[in-house]
Each structure stands twice: as structure tokens, then as C-alpha cells.
Design an enzyme around this catalytic site. Sequence first.
Site, PDB file in Angstrom:
ATOM      1  N   ASN A 217       4.635 -42.477  34.775  1.00 46.57           N
ATOM      2  CA  ASN A 217       4.588 -43.042  36.062  1.00 46.57           C
ATOM      3  C   ASN A 217       3.166 -43.829  36.155  1.00 46.57           C
ATOM      4  O   ASN A 217       2.611 -43.737  35.104  1.00 46.57           O
ATOM      5  CB  ASN A 217       4.712 -41.778  37.195  1.00 46.57           C
ATOM      6  N   ASP A 286       9.136 -35.820  37.226  1.00 39.49           N
ATOM      7  CA  ASP A 286      10.125 -34.918  37.843  1.00 39.49           C
ATOM      8  C   ASP A 286      11.266 -34.741  36.777  1.00 39.49           C
ATOM      9  O   ASP A 286      11.949 -33.664  36.773  1.00 39.49           O
ATOM     10  CB  ASP A 286      10.664 -35.327  39.221  1.00 39.49           C
ATOM     11  N   LYS A 296      14.229 -45.034  16.749  1.00 37.35           N
ATOM     12  CA  LYS A 296      14.204 -46.056  17.990  1.00 37.35           C
ATOM     13  C   LYS A 296      15.603 -46.429  18.147  1.00 37.35           C
ATOM     14  O   LYS A 296      16.306 -46.757  17.504  1.00 37.35           O
ATOM     15  CB  LYS A 296      13.243 -47.178  17.601  1.00 37.35           C
ATOM     16  N   PRO A 311      10.500 -28.358  35.034  1.00 38.59           N
ATOM     17  CA  PRO A 311      10.103 -27.241  35.747  1.00 38.59           C
ATOM     18  C   PRO A 311       9.009 -27.716  36.704  1.00 38.59           C
ATOM     19  O   PRO A 311       8.095 -28.604  36.493  1.00 38.59           O
ATOM     20  CB  PRO A 311       9.574 -26.199  34.831  1.00 38.59           C
ATOM     21  N   ASP A 312       9.129 -26.836  38.016  1.00 36.50           N
ATOM     22  CA  ASP A 312       7.966 -27.102  39.015  1.00 36.50           C
ATOM     23  C   ASP A 312       6.746 -26.435  38.749  1.00 36.50           C
ATOM     24  O   ASP A 312       6.647 -25.341  38.972  1.00 36.50           O
ATOM     25  CB  ASP A 312       8.291 -26.827  40.215  1.00 36.50           C
ATOM     26  N   ILE A 313       5.659 -27.017  38.036  1.00 39.05           N
ATOM     27  CA  ILE A 313       4.424 -26.303  37.597  1.00 39.05           C
ATOM     28  C   ILE A 313       3.562 -25.691  38.692  1.00 39.05           C
ATOM     29  O   ILE A 313       3.420 -24.541  38.614  1.00 39.05           O
ATOM     30  CB  ILE A 313       3.727 -27.161  36.783  1.00 39.05           C
ATOM     31  N   PHE A 330      -0.863 -31.647  45.593  1.00 37.94           N
ATOM     32  CA  PHE A 330      -0.801 -33.030  46.174  1.00 37.94           C
ATOM     33  C   PHE A 330       0.653 -33.243  46.386  1.00 37.94           C
ATOM     34  O   PHE A 330       1.679 -32.832  45.810  1.00 37.94           O
ATOM     35  CB  PHE A 330      -1.385 -34.185  45.093  1.00 37.94           C
ATOM     36  N   LYS A 344       6.648 -29.781  51.753  1.00 39.85           N
ATOM     37  CA  LYS A 344       6.659 -29.705  50.377  1.00 39.85           C
ATOM     38  C   LYS A 344       5.592 -28.423  50.331  1.00 39.85           C
ATOM     39  O   LYS A 344       5.583 -27.592  49.192  1.00 39.85           O
ATOM     40  CB  LYS A 344       6.047 -30.726  49.701  1.00 39.85           C
ATOM     41  N   LYS A 348       6.404 -25.229  48.027  1.00 39.84           N
ATOM     42  CA  LYS A 348       5.610 -24.865  46.847  1.00 39.84           C
ATOM     43  C   LYS A 348       4.804 -23.569  46.970  1.00 39.84           C
ATOM     44  O   LYS A 348       4.096 -23.364  46.018  1.00 39.84           O
ATOM     45  CB  LYS A 348       4.775 -26.109  46.431  1.00 39.84           C
TER      46      LYS A 348
END
Length: 410
Positions: A217, A286, A296, A311-313, A330, A344, A348
Site C-alpha cells: 500500500n 489486510d 517469477k 492476522p490483526d496485530i 489508527f 473499529k 480492536k
Amino acid sequence: MDAESGADPVRAPRILLGVSGGIAAYKAAELVRALVREGAEVQCILTRRAEQFVTPLALATLSGRPVARTEFGDEPAPTILHIDLVRWADALVVAPATGNVLARFARGLADDLLSTVYLAFDGPVVVAPAMNPRMWDHEETRENVARLGRRGVTVVPPGEGFLACGDEGAGRLVPLEEIVAEALAAARRSSSLDGMHVVVSAGPTYEPIDPARFVGNRSSGRMGFAIAAAARARGAQVTLVHGPVALAPPWGVETVPVRTAGEMRAAMRQAARAARVVVMAAAVADHRPAAAAERKISRREPYTLDLVPNPDILAELTAARRAGQVIVGFAAETHDVVERAQAKKKRKGCDLLLANDVSTPGSGFEAEDNRVTLIDERGRAEPWPLMSKRQVAERLLDRVERLLARGEGP
Ligand code: PMT
């Protein structure tokens, strides 16, 4: 140390007061008195031109210390004066700051004692500009001020009125009480997180598709790096876990470079164990490819990319939080920013959350500035104006400190 109680007595704030050469320099003597009256120790640095407006003897008498005037001191000495000064000080305050001083600070020139001290000092800096309104309004000055703001310098903008030159407009040195308040707040900030371990994540993660390509990103890492630098300037021991970025690490910060979300997760779990404050400013991917190809992938091969969630750290860190730890998240959103950010934060389990609308130009990803909405400890939304990322960082740390002081953060 206090010999009887074994406790550290509260030390007077130590302020380096730079005085540069504009007519408002005559007010420096009164400023020294006001700072001393508030219990501060003041060490004056006078530029060559400022000596035309105020004498070293006046400032030395009022501060009780010889005035520093040149890089090498008035007498040959075996010490390095600018380093001694920055080691001593809690805050550097420049009042008045001329257009020339702002320009030299903004460009990193070090051609006299004051500019050399600025370059060597990693604590809080406050500048109170005073100059002719045309000079203050000049595009160069505007740019210099913006640049200093991005580096965390507190600029106390001049007030409006009649000036010594006969012109009217913005350029007058603000009332001395304002400078005193900013100077004392800056000195306090220099140790407000003293010795505390702060862990910050920053930048993107890259999830490999094959040896040449990745899913990633647009995060530049600027927001997280600004938080790390601001925490360091407040005396914290900072660990900065960051994805691939093109930024120089802030001075005095331990860095842990990682690439993937898996690596960031391991590094954050390890670092957060002993941390008092954890800030997840990183834009963790994500999803990642279910399997990275070893060779390649050729354009001629038909190819479908299978993604699996990472995983959602942040959620894992809050689930494993230790007593008294404050955790900040954030949220990068493009629509229904406040509602989504509030949900959120709840999901979280963090204490504070800063939501950015990443579809706004000049804010969020890559930009120098950021417009965020704070979702506070009670879930209330507080929109903040567009600010430099460093200013966002300072304001965030003020809120973190409030939680720490209240013993909040479960
Ligand atoms: O780096 P810059 O160019 O300066 O840009 C700054 C920024 C826009 C990246 C930053 O301000 C920001 O918003 N960072 C969080 C971006 C993000 O991943 O938002 P999110 O809404 O997807 O995630 C919410 C929170 O969960 C974040 O704290 C994120 O770090 C965390 N997260 C997300 C996914 C995941 N797998 N694990 C996580 O811990």
C-alpha cells in the site's frame, strides 16, 4: 538525589534562550526575568546582530550566567560549547526569531552558535518570530515556518499591530507571557515520557506474490516516524518497527525493519511485552497471497491471485496487553469515517484511535500533513485540524500522557 529521602528533588526547568537581531531583542531582558521568576534556569545565546539591541551584560546579570556568543566561547577552553549547552538544556527557545534565523534553521545551516545549537539539539524547540509584516508574509518565510513545524518546532506566530518600522500588520513579538508558557511547557515535555518504553509501528507491509512482486500500500511511514521522533524528544526509549520506507530513522530511536505482516507481528509482539505505550500507525496489508510463487510468474501464464487474511496485530496486542499499558490504533477510511472508526476502536480494543480520511488530498498516505479525528477513550469523536504529522504526533502524545497520568489503559 535528596540524601535523606532518596528521592530526586524536582529540578528547575533549564531553558536555552536564543536572542536574534531584531528590534524586539530589547524585550529579551524582560523575558529572562519572567522565566527566572517562574523558577527556570536560563542560559542566553546572543547572536552577533542581537548585541546591537541588547547587551550581554544585561542578560548575564538577569540570568545569573555568562551569555554564550560564539561557537568557541570568549576564552580558549577544552570543551565543545554547543554540545555542553544542548546536554544541559530541556528546551531551546528563540525570541525574537528573525526571518534570517528561521531560514537558517529550516535549511540546517550551522554558521554561528545559535544555529549550531539548533542542529545539535534533539529536545523541544520553540520559536517566537518578530519581523516586518512584509518579511513575515514572504513566501520563503512561510515555507520555512511550515518546514520547521513539520520537524516539531513550536512556532508562536507574531501578533498584529504597529511595528517599530512604522508598518502595521502581523510581525510583533507576542506578549512575553505566551512565550514563557510555551517555554515552560516545552521544558516539561522534554522529560514527560522519561525512560518510558514506547513502541511504534510505521509504514506499509509488503506481501510477496513472487520474487519480483508484492501486495502493498501507499504508506510512506511518515506518520509513525513522526510519533517515534516526538516520543524520543519527550525522553522515551523508543522502538520503531517499520515496513519498507525511504526515511532516515529519527535520532536515538531503536529501529526494527520488517517486510511482511508476519514479520511485523513477531516484532511487535516481542517489543510490546515490556512497553508502556504501543502505537500501531503502520498500514498492515489486510491480505497476503495464499502462497508466494518461487519463480517469477510469466505474463503468458494464466494466473489468479488467491488472498488470505493477515492476522490483526493490533487486536492481538490489546488482547495480550499488560497492566497499565496504553495502546493506540489508527484507522484509514474513505467513507463514514467517524462511525467506522468508532466501531473499529471497539472491535480492536485500543484506548485511543486516530482516524484518517485517506481519500482527502494533502492528508493521510504519503502527505507531509494529516487531518485526523481522535476517537477518545470513551469513544467520543474529536476532529483535529489539518496539521503536520509531527504536530499530530505531539497532540496524540499529550493525550496518551493524560491517560498515563490517570492510570488508565487497563
Ligand atoms: O505512512 P504515512 O504515509 O505517513 O500514512 C499514514 C497512515 C495513513 C498510514 C496512518 O496515518 C494510518 O492511518 N495508519 C493505519 C492504516 C491502516 O492500516 O488502517 P486500518 O483501518 O486498515 O487498520 C486499523 C488499525 O489496525 C491500524 O492501527 C493498523 O495498524 C492495525 N492493523 C490493521 C491490519 C492488520 N492486519 N493488523 C493491524 O494491526
